[in-house]
Design an enzyme around this catalytic site. Structure first.
Site, PDB file in Angstrom:
ATOM      1  CD  GLU A  70     -25.077  -3.637  11.516  1.00  0.00           C
ATOM      2  OE1 GLU A  70     -25.171  -2.797  10.600  1.00  0.00           O
ATOM      3  OE2 GLU A  70     -24.811  -3.330  12.702  1.00  0.00           O
ATOM      4  CD  GLU A  95     -16.755  -4.804   9.154  1.00  0.00           C
ATOM      5  OE1 GLU A  95     -16.028  -5.201   8.221  1.00  0.00           O
ATOM      6  OE2 GLU A  95     -17.859  -4.246   8.987  1.00  0.00           O
ATOM      7  CG  ASP A 145     -18.040  -3.296  -1.784  1.00  0.00           C
ATOM      8  OD1 ASP A 145     -18.510  -2.819  -2.840  1.00  0.00           O
ATOM      9  OD2 ASP A 145     -16.842  -3.178  -1.454  1.00  0.00           O
ATOM     10  CG  ASP A 181     -25.861   3.803  -1.347  1.00  0.00           C
ATOM     11  OD1 ASP A 181     -25.428   2.649  -1.595  1.00  0.00           O
ATOM     12  OD2 ASP A 181     -25.101   4.763  -1.102  1.00  0.00           O
ATOM     13  CB  THR A 217     -24.625   5.714   9.367  1.00  0.00           C
ATOM     14  OG1 THR A 217     -24.904   5.277   8.028  1.00  0.00           O
ATOM     15  CG2 THR A 217     -25.152   4.682  10.359  1.00  0.00           C
TER      16      THR A 217
END
Length: 241
Positions: A70, A95, A145, A181, A217
């Site tokens: 991920e 990350e 982002d 989104d 989430t």
């Protein structure tokens, strides 16, 4: 003798702010890193990967198993849930924000998850060349982002050149799963991946069905509450020639 380079050739998809971690996060990072966090040889930046470094996947997990990566794992909600539900699969969270890494390790430890490892590094440098070619059965990129301001679009992770990077890490037939989104970014993702010779669509119609393996989430709920439509895409790595 030429001066050593200080900056990367390509813009990164993040701005690494020096936000403070809570005491609990600091403690989790200190106590749990030795098990969960992979020590990555660095290149020219603190979140870089040395170009000669290669991950020994079997040694990192102590076994051979399918690997799911991920990218931009955030607080770790999706990957901790997935790793807990699928102990026969190994998971790698990539990350750059330490608070998110600390929270991921803490939640994983509390859940008894042992099939998860974390990398603190710029994702494209992890996908290629740090991961061995074809090491991953799936790569997940959920809500990266969108860099919605026009002058920042060049920072988007999914842009020209990225498909070849992701394709390096994926096995033949492996899946690249995406979600956002932000409509403009979703359209860009689809255009970039449709044009990539390394990938083919693994969905019918305009968009893929929501991936069942992605837990809902707070971030996704917030987007829905603001009236933004969540769009999924799934692409399959075509066999190497």
């Amino acid at each position: 003798m030429p001066e050593p380079r200080v900056f990367r050739d390509e813009p990164v998809s993040f701005v690494r702010r020096s936000g403070r971690m809570s005491e609990g996060q600091e403690r989790a990072f200190e106590e749990l890193s030795s098990f969960y966090l992979i020590d990555v040889p660095r290149g020219i930046a603190t979140t870089s990967v040395h170009p000669d470094a290669r991950l020994d996947v079997a040694a990192a997990y102590g076994r051979s198993a399918p690997l799911i990566v991920e990218v931009g794992s955030g607080q770790g909600h999706a990957i901790v849930s997935a790793a807990s539900a699928r102990p026969d699969v190994d998971f790698l969270a990539v990350e750059v924000f330490r608070a998110g890494l600390a929270r991921t390790m803490l939640d994983a430890d509390n859940a008894g998850v042992r099939n998860l490892r974390l990398v603190e590094a710029n994702a494209p440098e992890v996908l290629s060349p740090y991961l061995p070619e074809g090491a991953a059965s799936e790569v997940w990129i959920f809500f990266s982002d969108p860099w919605h301001k026009k002058r920042h679009v060049k920072r988007r992770l999914i842009r020209a050149g990225f498909p070849a990077t992701a394709a390096h890490a994926l096995s033949d037939g492996g899946l690249l799963r995406l979600a956002t989104d932000w409509e403009d970014y979703a359209l860009q993702m689809r255009e970039v991946l449709d044009d990539a010779p390394e990938f083919e669509r693994a969905f019918d119609g305009e968009w893929a069905e929501r991936f069942d393996g992605r837990v809902m989430t707070a971030f996704e709920r917030k987007g829905i509450a603001k009236g933004r439509e969540i769009r999924d895409l799934t692409y399959r790595r075509v066999p190497r020639g």
